[in-house]
Design a protein around this motif. Structure first.
Motif, PDB file in Angstrom:
ATOM      1  N   ASP A 233       0.813  -1.216   0.000  1.00  0.00           N
ATOM      2  CA  ASP A 233       0.000   0.000   0.000  1.00  0.00           C
ATOM      3  C   ASP A 233       0.849   1.270   0.000  1.00  0.00           C
ATOM      4  O   ASP A 233       0.313   2.393  -0.013  1.00  0.00           O
ATOM      5  CB  ASP A 233      -0.975   0.016   1.176  1.00  0.00           C
ATOM      6  CG  ASP A 233      -0.279   0.074   2.525  1.00  0.00           C
ATOM      7  OD1 ASP A 233       0.965  -0.017   2.571  1.00  0.00           O
ATOM      8  OD2 ASP A 233      -0.990   0.194   3.551  1.00  0.00           O
ATOM      9  N   GLY A 234       2.178   1.092   0.019  1.00  0.00           N
ATOM     10  CA  GLY A 234       3.068   2.241  -0.024  1.00  0.00           C
ATOM     11  C   GLY A 234       3.149   3.018   1.272  1.00  0.00           C
ATOM     12  O   GLY A 234       3.721   4.110   1.307  1.00  0.00           O
ATOM     13  N   LYS A 235       2.602   2.466   2.344  1.00  0.00           N
ATOM     14  CA  LYS A 235       2.571   3.173   3.620  1.00  0.00           C
ATOM     15  C   LYS A 235       3.188   2.330   4.737  1.00  0.00           C
ATOM     16  O   LYS A 235       3.145   1.104   4.691  1.00  0.00           O
ATOM     17  CB  LYS A 235       1.136   3.529   4.008  1.00  0.00           C
ATOM     18  CG  LYS A 235       0.456   4.469   3.026  1.00  0.00           C
ATOM     19  CD  LYS A 235      -0.967   4.775   3.465  1.00  0.00           C
ATOM     20  CE  LYS A 235      -1.649   5.728   2.492  1.00  0.00           C
ATOM     21  NZ  LYS A 235      -3.037   6.027   2.911  1.00  0.00           N
ATOM     22  N   LEU A 236       3.737   3.020   5.718  1.00  0.00           N
ATOM     23  CA  LEU A 236       4.214   2.381   6.939  1.00  0.00           C
ATOM     24  C   LEU A 236       3.318   2.859   8.064  1.00  0.00           C
ATOM     25  O   LEU A 236       3.354   4.028   8.459  1.00  0.00           O
ATOM     26  CB  LEU A 236       5.671   2.756   7.223  1.00  0.00           C
ATOM     27  CG  LEU A 236       6.307   2.085   8.452  1.00  0.00           C
ATOM     28  CD1 LEU A 236       6.456   0.582   8.217  1.00  0.00           C
ATOM     29  CD2 LEU A 236       7.659   2.708   8.782  1.00  0.00           C
ATOM     30  N   THR A 237       2.475   1.968   8.562  1.00  0.00           N
ATOM     31  CA  THR A 237       1.538   2.327   9.630  1.00  0.00           C
ATOM     32  C   THR A 237       2.275   2.277  10.958  1.00  0.00           C
ATOM     33  O   THR A 237       2.744   1.223  11.390  1.00  0.00           O
ATOM     34  CB  THR A 237       0.344   1.362   9.663  1.00  0.00           C
ATOM     35  OG1 THR A 237      -0.275   1.352   8.374  1.00  0.00           O
ATOM     36  CG2 THR A 237      -0.672   1.806  10.706  1.00  0.00           C
ATOM     37  N   VAL A 238       2.384   3.442  11.601  1.00  0.00           N
ATOM     38  CA  VAL A 238       3.173   3.575  12.826  1.00  0.00           C
ATOM     39  C   VAL A 238       2.260   3.908  13.995  1.00  0.00           C
ATOM     40  O   VAL A 238       1.478   4.858  13.942  1.00  0.00           O
ATOM     41  CB  VAL A 238       4.247   4.674  12.689  1.00  0.00           C
ATOM     42  CG1 VAL A 238       5.140   4.698  13.929  1.00  0.00           C
ATOM     43  CG2 VAL A 238       5.088   4.451  11.436  1.00  0.00           C
ATOM     44  N   GLY A 239       2.365   3.130  15.062  1.00  0.00           N
ATOM     45  CA  GLY A 239       1.576   3.368  16.263  1.00  0.00           C
ATOM     46  C   GLY A 239       2.295   4.297  17.230  1.00  0.00           C
ATOM     47  O   GLY A 239       3.487   4.134  17.490  1.00  0.00           O
ATOM     48  N   PHE A 240       1.559   5.285  17.731  1.00  0.00           N
ATOM     49  CA  PHE A 240       2.050   6.205  18.747  1.00  0.00           C
ATOM     50  C   PHE A 240       0.986   6.334  19.842  1.00  0.00           C
ATOM     51  O   PHE A 240      -0.198   6.168  19.584  1.00  0.00           O
ATOM     52  CB  PHE A 240       2.289   7.615  18.177  1.00  0.00           C
ATOM     53  CG  PHE A 240       3.259   7.700  17.048  1.00  0.00           C
ATOM     54  CD1 PHE A 240       4.628   7.632  17.278  1.00  0.00           C
ATOM     55  CD2 PHE A 240       2.808   7.871  15.750  1.00  0.00           C
ATOM     56  CE1 PHE A 240       5.521   7.734  16.238  1.00  0.00           C
ATOM     57  CE2 PHE A 240       3.698   7.977  14.694  1.00  0.00           C
ATOM     58  CZ  PHE A 240       5.064   7.904  14.929  1.00  0.00           C
ATOM     59  N   SER A 241       1.427   6.634  21.043  1.00  0.00           N
ATOM     60  CA  SER A 241       0.498   7.027  22.098  1.00  0.00           C
ATOM     61  C   SER A 241       0.657   8.530  22.277  1.00  0.00           C
ATOM     62  O   SER A 241       1.573   8.998  22.948  1.00  0.00           O
ATOM     63  CB  SER A 241       0.796   6.297  23.407  1.00  0.00           C
ATOM     64  OG  SER A 241      -0.099   6.709  24.421  1.00  0.00           O
ATOM     65  N   GLY A 242      -0.235   9.289  21.661  1.00  0.00           N
ATOM     66  CA  GLY A 242      -0.080  10.730  21.600  1.00  0.00           C
ATOM     67  C   GLY A 242      -0.832  11.479  22.666  1.00  0.00           C
ATOM     68  O   GLY A 242      -1.278  12.607  22.447  1.00  0.00           O
ATOM     69  N   GLU A 243      -0.968  10.894  23.859  1.00  0.00           N
ATOM     70  CA  GLU A 243      -1.663  11.590  24.942  1.00  0.00           C
ATOM     71  C   GLU A 243      -0.855  12.779  25.441  1.00  0.00           C
ATOM     72  O   GLU A 243      -1.368  13.627  26.154  1.00  0.00           O
ATOM     73  CB  GLU A 243      -1.951  10.621  26.083  1.00  0.00           C
ATOM     74  CG  GLU A 243      -2.935   9.526  25.688  1.00  0.00           C
ATOM     75  CD  GLU A 243      -3.149   8.515  26.781  1.00  0.00           C
ATOM     76  OE1 GLU A 243      -2.398   8.535  27.776  1.00  0.00           O
ATOM     77  OE2 GLU A 243      -4.076   7.707  26.658  1.00  0.00           O
ATOM     78  N   GLY A 244       0.397  12.814  25.077  1.00  0.00           N
ATOM     79  CA  GLY A 244       1.217  13.976  25.408  1.00  0.00           C
ATOM     80  C   GLY A 244       2.384  13.639  26.286  1.00  0.00           C
ATOM     81  O   GLY A 244       2.248  13.533  27.489  1.00  0.00           O
TER      82      GLY A 244
END
Length: 329
Positions: free
Chosen positions: A75-86
């Motif tokens: 799909d041409g994408k790298l799905t990256v997980g983040f915890s963006g609560e700060g």
């Protein structure tokens, strides 16, 4: 591993991050009334906390990109997980309260660049980062994840920073130093559940019990801001968490200090932070080689310097190195 700060105030004192010590406590970590021009500074350089990041970028390396499993690359994408609560300067919302920024997002961007993929960030809770990686929802996670022996049963890791933890107390605290298990005997302390620092704290507490010392009173707070409120009110006497986030809060707010640091892998091993992928899905090797590439060409150093974390640099990325020992081992 989280901080509720949404945007940072002007902090020349952020220089203290480089020394990994300082002072800060104010739990009101959402200074929306700060002027838009007010931004953190490291070494005299203003940190960009807006949504337009102008990130450090790298070029595609075809030999490495060719190693990405077809199912991930198609799909041409790298799905990256983040915890963006700060959790500045790790992962936190920009001034638009939506765009995720920080050292973790920058390093993920570099890896995606080398792999010839478009980064597709996904925001999640800390716990769901692991569930999402296991299920394949996230192809890789960049979120201050420490390598542990237990985690290696389920995930693969490619390292990119050293892992340092810190003990935070308010300025008026009589506590001068926390550096060994006996130092927390009988104290009211806070830690986040499901983290490597929790494992270290529980091990320390068990050692104290076996030595006949008073156990610690451990309180759990999901959000760093809640822990800071508890610290200020006296409900807890010390907080144990990631040193970069603590030092950032200290520089921004003032009123507390770091009284000790520890390796995220325990007393006998330097902890390492790593990109996390699903076990044996074939992605960890190209991620490791991408990290090795940006370490070698200087892009990695640019990113760490940008966020004041040059002192957490590693000379090379490793795949699945020794991690935090299993609980009770």
């Amino acid at each position: 591993m989280r901080l509720t700060l949404r945007r940072a105030a002007a902090v020349p004192a952020f220089l203290l991050l480089l020394a990994a010590a300082a002072c800060g406590e104010e739990p009101t970590l959402t200074p929306a009334d700060a002027p838009s021009s007010a931004a953190p500074a490291v070494g005299g350089q203003t940190i960009n906390i807006g949504p337009d990041q102008n990130r450090v970028r790298a070029g595609k390396v075809h030999a490495i990109a060719a190693q990405v499993p077809a199912a991930i690359a198609e799909d041409g994408k790298l799905t990256v997980g983040f915890s963006g609560e700060g959790s500045p300067p790790l992962v936190f919302p920009a001034t638009d309260d939506t765009t995720l920024i920080g050292v973790e997002t920058d390093l993920a961007q570099l890896v995606a660049d080398v792999l010839g993929l478009e980064i597709a960030p996904e925001n999640s809770s800390w716990e769901n980062l692991f569930l999402g990686t296991k299920s394949g929802k996230y192809e890789v996670v960049f979120n201050n994840v420490t390598v542990t022996e237990e985690r290696k049963d389920t995930y693969d890791f490619a390292t990119y920073r050293i892992d340092q933890l810190g003990w935070q107390v308010i300025d008026s605290s009589p506590i001068k130093e926390i550096g060994k298990p006996a130092d927390i005997a009988g104290l009211r302390v806070s830690v986040d559940s499901g983290t490597n620092q929790e494992k270290i704290l529980l091990d320390w507490d068990e050692q104290n019990k076996q030595a006949g010392l008073k156990p610690a009173e451990i309180q759990y707070y999901h959000k760093y801001g809640d822990a800071l409120l508890a610290l200020k009110s006296g409900r807890i006497q010390a907080y144990f968490g990631p040193n970069p986030a603590i030092a950032y809060n200290i520089a921004v707010s003032g009123g507390s200090r770091i009284v000790g640091t520890a390796s995220g892998a325990g007393p006998d091993l330097q902890g390492l932070i790593a990109a996390m992928t699903k076990k044996d899905n074939g992605l960890v090797k190209p991620v490791n080689e991408a990290l090795t590439t940006v370490i070698g060409n200087g892009k990695y150093a640019e990113v760490l310097a940008r966020w004041g974390l040059s002192n957490e640099a590693i000379p090379q990325s490793q795949i699945n190195p020794p991690g935090l020992p299993r609980q009770g081992a």
